[in-house]
Design a protein around this motif. Sequence first.
Motif, mmCIF file in Angstrom:
data_model
loop_
_atom_site.group_PDB
_atom_site.id
_atom_site.type_symbol
_atom_site.label_atom_id
_atom_site.label_comp_id
_atom_site.label_asym_id
_atom_site.label_seq_id
_atom_site.Cartn_x
_atom_site.Cartn_y
_atom_site.Cartn_z
ATOM 1 N N GLY A 83 49.983 6.222 31.725
ATOM 2 C CA GLY A 83 49.975 5.398 32.930
ATOM 3 C C GLY A 83 49.531 6.221 34.126
ATOM 4 N N VAL A 84 49.521 5.581 35.302
ATOM 5 C CA VAL A 84 48.929 6.262 36.459
ATOM 6 C C VAL A 84 49.912 6.491 37.609
ATOM 7 N N GLY A 85 51.187 6.562 37.290
ATOM 8 C CA GLY A 85 52.109 6.888 38.374
ATOM 9 C C GLY A 85 53.477 6.269 38.224
ATOM 10 N N VAL A 94 47.705 12.221 29.046
ATOM 11 C CA VAL A 94 46.493 11.846 29.781
ATOM 12 C C VAL A 94 46.827 10.768 30.809
ATOM 13 N N TRP A 95 46.311 10.967 32.011
ATOM 14 C CA TRP A 95 46.506 10.026 33.112
ATOM 15 C C TRP A 95 45.884 8.674 32.750
ATOM 16 N N GLY A 96 46.657 7.605 32.840
ATOM 17 C CA GLY A 96 46.104 6.278 32.526
ATOM 18 C C GLY A 96 45.886 6.134 31.038
ATOM 19 N N ASP A 97 44.683 5.733 30.673
ATOM 20 C CA ASP A 97 44.315 5.574 29.271
ATOM 21 C C ASP A 97 43.257 6.622 28.898
ATOM 22 N N ILE A 122 48.500 2.601 29.990
ATOM 23 C CA ILE A 122 48.119 1.590 30.992
ATOM 24 C C ILE A 122 47.234 2.277 32.028
ATOM 25 N N SER A 123 46.053 1.699 32.209
ATOM 26 C CA SER A 123 45.037 2.298 33.059
ATOM 27 C C SER A 123 45.180 1.843 34.512
ATOM 28 N N SER A 124 44.580 2.609 35.417
ATOM 29 C CA SER A 124 44.538 2.195 36.832
ATOM 30 C C SER A 124 43.854 0.828 36.962
ATOM 31 N N VAL A 148 35.453 -0.084 40.209
ATOM 32 C CA VAL A 148 34.927 1.235 40.562
ATOM 33 C C VAL A 148 36.050 2.272 40.577
ATOM 34 N N LEU A 149 35.819 3.355 39.836
ATOM 35 C CA LEU A 149 36.745 4.492 39.827
ATOM 36 C C LEU A 149 35.989 5.702 40.368
ATOM 37 N N LEU A 150 36.717 6.764 40.602
ATOM 38 C CA LEU A 150 36.094 8.037 40.967
ATOM 39 C C LEU A 150 35.107 7.894 42.129
ATOM 40 N N ASP A 151 35.560 7.287 43.195
ATOM 41 C CA ASP A 151 34.671 7.116 44.350
ATOM 42 C C ASP A 151 35.186 7.952 45.518
ATOM 43 N N ALA A 172 40.801 6.487 27.041
ATOM 44 C CA ALA A 172 39.441 5.976 26.797
ATOM 45 C C ALA A 172 38.706 5.637 28.092
ATOM 46 N N ILE A 173 39.377 5.779 29.229
ATOM 47 C CA ILE A 173 38.731 5.347 30.482
ATOM 48 C C ILE A 173 38.545 6.531 31.421
ATOM 49 N N TYR A 174 37.291 6.930 31.575
ATOM 50 C CA TYR A 174 36.930 8.034 32.459
ATOM 51 C C TYR A 174 37.861 9.233 32.310
ATOM 52 N N ASP A 175 37.983 9.683 31.083
ATOM 53 C CA ASP A 175 38.747 10.894 30.810
ATOM 54 C C ASP A 175 38.037 11.629 29.677
ATOM 55 N N SER A 176 37.962 12.939 29.766
ATOM 56 C CA SER A 176 37.160 13.685 28.791
ATOM 57 C C SER A 176 37.979 14.432 27.760
ATOM 58 N N TRP A 225 41.328 -3.556 46.655
ATOM 59 C CA TRP A 225 41.414 -2.078 46.671
ATOM 60 C C TRP A 225 42.854 -1.635 46.478
ATOM 61 N N GLY A 226 43.039 -0.547 45.743
ATOM 62 C CA GLY A 226 44.390 -0.008 45.558
ATOM 63 C C GLY A 226 44.374 1.503 45.490
ATOM 64 N N ALA A 227 45.329 2.131 46.192
ATOM 65 C CA ALA A 227 45.462 3.593 46.136
ATOM 66 C C ALA A 227 46.876 3.950 45.693
ATOM 67 N N TYR A 228 47.009 5.095 45.028
ATOM 68 C CA TYR A 228 48.310 5.574 44.519
ATOM 69 C C TYR A 228 49.006 4.463 43.724
ATOM 70 N N LEU A 229 48.238 3.717 42.975
ATOM 71 C CA LEU A 229 48.792 2.562 42.241
ATOM 72 C C LEU A 229 49.943 2.990 41.349
ATOM 73 N N ASP A 239 42.026 6.265 44.316
ATOM 74 C CA ASP A 239 41.895 4.837 44.590
ATOM 75 C C ASP A 239 40.891 4.204 43.638
ATOM 76 N N THR A 240 41.089 2.927 43.425
ATOM 77 C CA THR A 240 40.273 2.142 42.499
ATOM 78 C C THR A 240 40.063 0.788 43.153
ATOM 79 N N TYR A 241 38.927 0.163 42.891
ATOM 80 C CA TYR A 241 38.769 -1.171 43.455
ATOM 81 C C TYR A 241 37.910 -2.073 42.584
HETATM 82 C C1 SAM Z 1 39.399 10.738 35.968
HETATM 83 S S1 SAM Z 1 39.663 9.046 36.289
HETATM 84 C C2 SAM Z 1 40.978 8.724 35.211
HETATM 85 C C3 SAM Z 1 41.176 7.261 34.932
HETATM 86 C C4 SAM Z 1 42.360 7.032 34.011
HETATM 87 N N1 SAM Z 1 42.103 7.521 32.682
HETATM 88 C C5 SAM Z 1 42.755 5.555 33.933
HETATM 89 O O1 SAM Z 1 42.886 5.020 32.818
HETATM 90 O O2 SAM Z 1 42.995 4.955 34.982
HETATM 91 C C6 SAM Z 1 40.431 9.161 37.848
HETATM 92 C C7 SAM Z 1 40.199 7.904 38.650
HETATM 93 O O3 SAM Z 1 41.079 6.895 38.188
HETATM 94 C C8 SAM Z 1 41.496 6.103 39.268
HETATM 95 N N2 SAM Z 1 42.967 6.237 39.384
HETATM 96 C C9 SAM Z 1 43.767 6.954 38.589
HETATM 97 N N3 SAM Z 1 45.040 6.838 38.955
HETATM 98 C C10 SAM Z 1 45.070 5.997 40.005
HETATM 99 C C11 SAM Z 1 46.097 5.469 40.811
HETATM 100 N N4 SAM Z 1 47.390 5.777 40.607
HETATM 101 N N5 SAM Z 1 45.756 4.617 41.816
HETATM 102 C C12 SAM Z 1 44.474 4.285 42.019
HETATM 103 N N6 SAM Z 1 43.464 4.750 41.287
HETATM 104 C C13 SAM Z 1 43.747 5.611 40.288
HETATM 105 C C14 SAM Z 1 40.795 6.622 40.508
HETATM 106 O O4 SAM Z 1 39.601 5.892 40.674
HETATM 107 C C15 SAM Z 1 40.513 8.042 40.125
HETATM 108 O O5 SAM Z 1 39.425 8.559 40.853
#
Ligand code: SAM
Length: 254
Positions: free
Chosen positions: A10-12, A109-112, A141-143, A183-186, A114-118, A203-207, A242-244
């Motif tokens: 998850g992401v937080g 791994v942060w989030g999932d 659970i992904s952002s 959009v991620l990684l912006d 399979a999503i923008y993670d290496s 738009w969402g930050a620190y989700l 942030d993600t939007y």
């Molecule tokens: C390297 S990617 C990882 C994505 C992650 N694997 C996922 O499933 O969400 C990092 C990007 O995920 C998004 N992200 C991750 N955690 C977030 C959060 N808590 N709130 C908003 N965006 C988040 C942002 O766009 C950030 O730049």
Amino acid sequence: MRKIFVIGIGVGDPDHMTIQAIKALNQADVFFIPDKGAEKAALRDLRTAICERFIENADYRTISVDVPQRTSSGDYLASVDEWHSRLADIYARLFEHELEENEIGAILVWGDPAIYDSTLRIIERIRIKGLALEIQVIPGISSVQVLAAKHRVVLNQIGESVLLTTGRKLAHGFPDEFGSVVVLLDGTQAFASLAEPDLDIFWGAYLGTDDEILISGRLADVKDKIEAARKLARQQHGWIMDTYLLRKSDRGRC
Ligand SMILES: C[S@@+](CC[C@H](N)C(=O)[O-])C[C@H]1O[C@@H](n2cnc3c(N)ncnc32)[C@H](O)[C@@H]1O
């Protein structure tokens, strides 16, 4: 054979840990925790908090992984490739020296994964180089999902596609063939320079964290507000994620 769990956490919000992820945590002998320096300390702390909250038997080891900076060159793909190669060497050494043949290692791994993670790409490099590893991936659970849930929206419009992309790509313009774009990684607020007249943004930050910020509305109306909120939050925390979701406005349509 050494086994590696790649666990989406998850992401937080620790409540977003799945039962499968918690079971995997409790089987692991060694946790490999990436340390990306002060800016990402909050993320490292969440990983540690998850271990402390969900692992019942404290008989596990934690290995800090010193993650090198990516060298930025003009050729983005080449610099990522070189960075992954260095990371694969670091992880390969740690797996060999810190994990016994019959033990289980875990990477959170942060989030999932399979999503923008290496992580999975890096592990594949290690396997290709000859280190025998059994890999199991536990989805998280992904952002992207948290963003949609918090704004109470469906990502796709009826019968339409959704594009998952980066700020770097969006900077070339809104892709017309998609109704919705996540959009991620912006790091450059690519949404602010889009010329399309009728887009909505969610738009969402620190989700998922206590510091979560949500802003939505017609892009033209709220983009300044988002830029200001983003700038202030970044100053306060020293980092931002942030993600939007952007989508063509369906106001006026049923
Ligand atoms: C390297 S990617 C990882 C994505 C992650 N694997 C996922 O499933 O969400 C990092 C990007 O995920 C998004 N992200 C991750 N955690 C977030 C959060 N808590 N709130 C908003 N965006 C988040 C942002 O766009 C950030 O730049």
